[in-house]
Design a protein around this motif. Structure first.
Motif, PDB file in Angstrom:
ATOM      1  N   GLY B  29       0.814  -1.214   0.000  1.00  0.00           N
ATOM      2  CA  GLY B  29       0.000   0.000   0.000  1.00  0.00           C
ATOM      3  C   GLY B  29       0.847   1.264   0.000  1.00  0.00           C
ATOM      4  N   CYS B  46      -1.235  -3.003   7.532  1.00  0.00           N
ATOM      5  CA  CYS B  46      -0.137  -2.061   7.690  1.00  0.00           C
ATOM      6  C   CYS B  46      -0.476  -1.024   8.753  1.00  0.00           C
ATOM      7  N   LYS B  48       0.834   1.773   9.119  1.00  0.00           N
ATOM      8  CA  LYS B  48       0.940   3.126   8.557  1.00  0.00           C
ATOM      9  C   LYS B  48      -0.285   3.483   7.708  1.00  0.00           C
ATOM     10  N   TYR B  51      -3.192  -0.881   4.881  1.00  0.00           N
ATOM     11  CA  TYR B  51      -3.259  -1.861   3.797  1.00  0.00           C
ATOM     12  C   TYR B  51      -3.470  -3.247   4.393  1.00  0.00           C
TER      13      TYR B  51
HETATM   14 ZN    ZN Z   1       1.263   0.559   4.278  1.00  0.00          ZN
END
Ligand code: ZN
Lengths: 329, 286
Positions: B29, B46, B48, B51
């Motif tokens: 992602g 993920c 962050k 994803y």
């Molecule tokens: Zn990510």
């Protein structure tokens, strides 16, 4: 309207044209011409038999897609003395690619639906979206299935599509849901239900109106999970391998009988339904009415139970005793 | 060693990871380099960009259950058409079994979550693209029958490229076969919960997956009938951003909720509690 000529029927059509021309000369009692005519007609009959007794699956695909084949509205016109098309899904719009309505057949009411292609007429074909239906078509069919159930009248579906339309609007408005919903609706319908694959039985777009008590197929029609071109481009990475895919997919009418996917093959006029559309329509009417009569005599609950069992038993698998269950974790 | 023995070994072995054996992995992602041990904790999402990595059925199952006992893993395909394209279907099946340790693309079993029993099916894209053939259809039907007999909810997590072409029209028929059970569950007032994960397309979307009483979708999953490439070719124009993603389906009213993988368990738990209370009420017919 001029019909396209399929490559494998070209020699036959050429011979038939010669015979026609010669007949034009044979007004009198010219014995030589009569003799020649008889010879050519024997030759044509033999050629016809040779071509059509060993069609390859790919040749059948060409026949099934022939624009001169009868379309759904024509089959309905033969099946019903009187019929009335109904429009719209009561939600978004009417879909001209999937038609539906009411009919009186041999004096008895029924509902009908089917994919509608435009034949050789380009404008009509565009208007019909080449028989690629949108969600609205399937939801219109759903209305008719509900009416069939509500009023206890049979349903007859005519299937002829390459598939449901792959487009933005179709996805936005839930083509998957529309087809899926129909599958469940047809598996809850208490009325007698006959489906006829008349040309192309393309994937979910075909199945979306074909979960019936009895599924019939015209001799040269086919019913497949994917078009041969689509299969070839995915599994061979080459859409020109469509003839090979057509072999591998085992989707001709006789294959489908063996797989248990259809109940009966409706024979076509020699050379295919496009050679004698009237005769094809009459035969379809006879076979559909025969099945409807039988289905009408059944108990509704029993009929529905059998329809469900029919689809539950489709599929081939095995049990492997070596694959023993895992321990619970 | 025969593939069967290998498969058996894997069936009894440790859960498979789709990822190679390295310690680190790049997020598809956002490109962030992520530590795999961390990803186990975030359920392979993920931290962050959220994803959601596509994960195997074996990895996914414990994320939405407290207990799970697999059933029907002995149901196997027989290559009914003797299908061969560039590859033989038989060989493809063998490879898929070796690669995944699964007997086919649907893992079926009996599960509980917060003491609520239910029947669970989890599809696995790793097995021939999660395609639905006779075995997936049969295992689904068996799950449905048990759900009906026990009046326990049926939960199926989809992850599928559609029908399995190599079984021809028989794979198409599985769409109807799965819907037989859903029609029966409807009449019996037994709930069906559909979870859509990346990707869910074709005949799977156009059958059971779109018929949940409640439909949940993982974020950003591609969900649709036709593949985006086929659509782009047909209409000869660019597809709008986000087309056929979960959020697009939510906006168009096709799914009930888009649920982060970490929220899936509590969401499912609520639904099971809700339906446990609601059970016994007469079903409203369609
Ligand atoms: Zn990510």
């Amino acid at each position: 309207m001029a019909q396209p000529v399929l490559e494998f029927e070209r020699p036959l059509l050429e011979l038939e044209r010669q015979i026609g021309d010669l007949r034009g000369f044979a007004e009198g009692e010219n014995l030589e011409i009569q003799e020649e005519l008889r010879r050519l007609e024997t030759k044509a009959a033999r050629m016809r038999h040779e071509i059509f007794s060993r069609l390859t699956p790919w040749q059948r695909v060409q026949l099934a897609r022939h624009p001169g084949r009868p379309n759904t509205l024509e089959y309905v016109a033969s099946l019903c003395e009187e019929s009335m098309e109904l429009a719209g899904d009561r939600n978004f719009r009417d879909d001209p690619a999937l038609v539906a309505g009411l009919g009186l057949s041999a004096g008895a009411p029924l509902v009908w639906m089917g994919h509608q292609k435009g034949g050789s007429d380009v404008k009509e074909n565009v208007r019909r979206n080449f028989g690629y239906a949108h969600p609205e078509g399937y939801r219109k069919a759903a209305r008719l299935f509900h009416m069939a159930g509500k009023f206890g009248v049979p349903a007859v579906a005519f299937v002829d599509t390459q598939g449901a339309y792959p487009g933005i609007g179709a996805e936005e408005r839930g083509i998957s849901e529309a087809i899926a919903r129909n599958l469940k609706t047809m598996l809850s319908l208490h009325s007698p239900f006959v489906a006829v694959i008349t040309g192309e039985g393309g994937s979910g777009g075909a199945l979306g109106i074909a979960v019936a008590d009895v599924v019939l197929i015209l001799e040269h029609a086919f019913y497949s999970v994917i078009t041969p071109e689509g299969c070839a481009s995915i599994l061979w990475s080459d859409s020109s391998k469509a003839p090979q895919a057509a072999e591998a997919l085992k989707f001709t009418s006789s294959d489908l009988i063996q797989l248990g996917v259809v109940e009966e093959i409706i024979p076509e006029p020699e050379g295919g339904a496009h050679r004698d559309p009237e005769a094809a329509r009459r035969t379809v009417r006879e076979v559909v009415l025969r099945h409807l009569a039988r289905l009408k005599a059944m108990d509704p609950e029993d009929r529905l139970r059998r329809r469900r069992e029919r689809f539950l038993k489709l599929g081939v698998f095995d049990t492997d005793p070596d694959l023993t269950p895992r321990e619970p974790r | 060693m025969s593939w069967l023995q290998k498969t058996r070994e894997k069936l009894g072995g440790v859960p498979r990871r789709d990822m190679p054996g390295d310690l680190w992995i790049k997020c598809e992602g956002c490109g962030e380099i992520l530590y795999k041990k961390e990803l186990d904790k975030t359920l392979w999402t993920c931290p962050k960009c959220e994803y959601h990595f596509r994960i195997s059925a074996r990895l996914f199952t414990p994320m939405i259950t407290d207990t799970f006992v697999e059933t029907d893993q002995d149901v196997v395909s027989t290559d009914p058409l003797g299908f061969r394209a560039l590859k033989r279907y038989k060989d493809q099946l063998k490879q898929a079994r070796q690669k995944t340790g699964l007997s086919d693309a649907l893992v079926a079993g009996e599960a509980t979550l917060d003491s609520h029993p239910f029947l669970l099916g989890v599809m696995d894209f790793g097995f021939m693209g999660g395609s639905m053939g006779s075995v997936v259809g049969e295992k689904f039907a068996r799950l449905g029958r048990r759900a009906l007999e026990r009046r326990q909810p049926l939960v199926v997590s989809a992850q599928s490229g559609g029908a399995r072409m190599q079984e021809g029209v028989l794979s198409l028929m599985q769409m109807a076969k799965t819907c037989v059970r859903l029609a029966e569950l409807e009449e019996a007032g037994v709930p069906f919960i559909s979870i859509l994960t990346h990707p869910t397309t074709g005949g799977t979307t156009a059958s059971f997956a779109s018929l949940g009483d409640v439909i949940l979708a993982e974020p950003r999953a591609v969900i649709g009938f036709a593949g985006p490439r086929v659509i782009a070719q047909t209409i000869r124009q660019e597809l709008p951003p986000g087309f056929q993603r979960s959020e697009f389906l939510l906006e168009h009213g096709m799914v009930d909720r888009v649920v982060h993988r970490q929220a899936l368990k509590p969401t499912l738990s609520f639904l099971l509690r809700f339906f446990a209370q609601a059970r016994g009420q007469a079903a409203i017919g369609t």
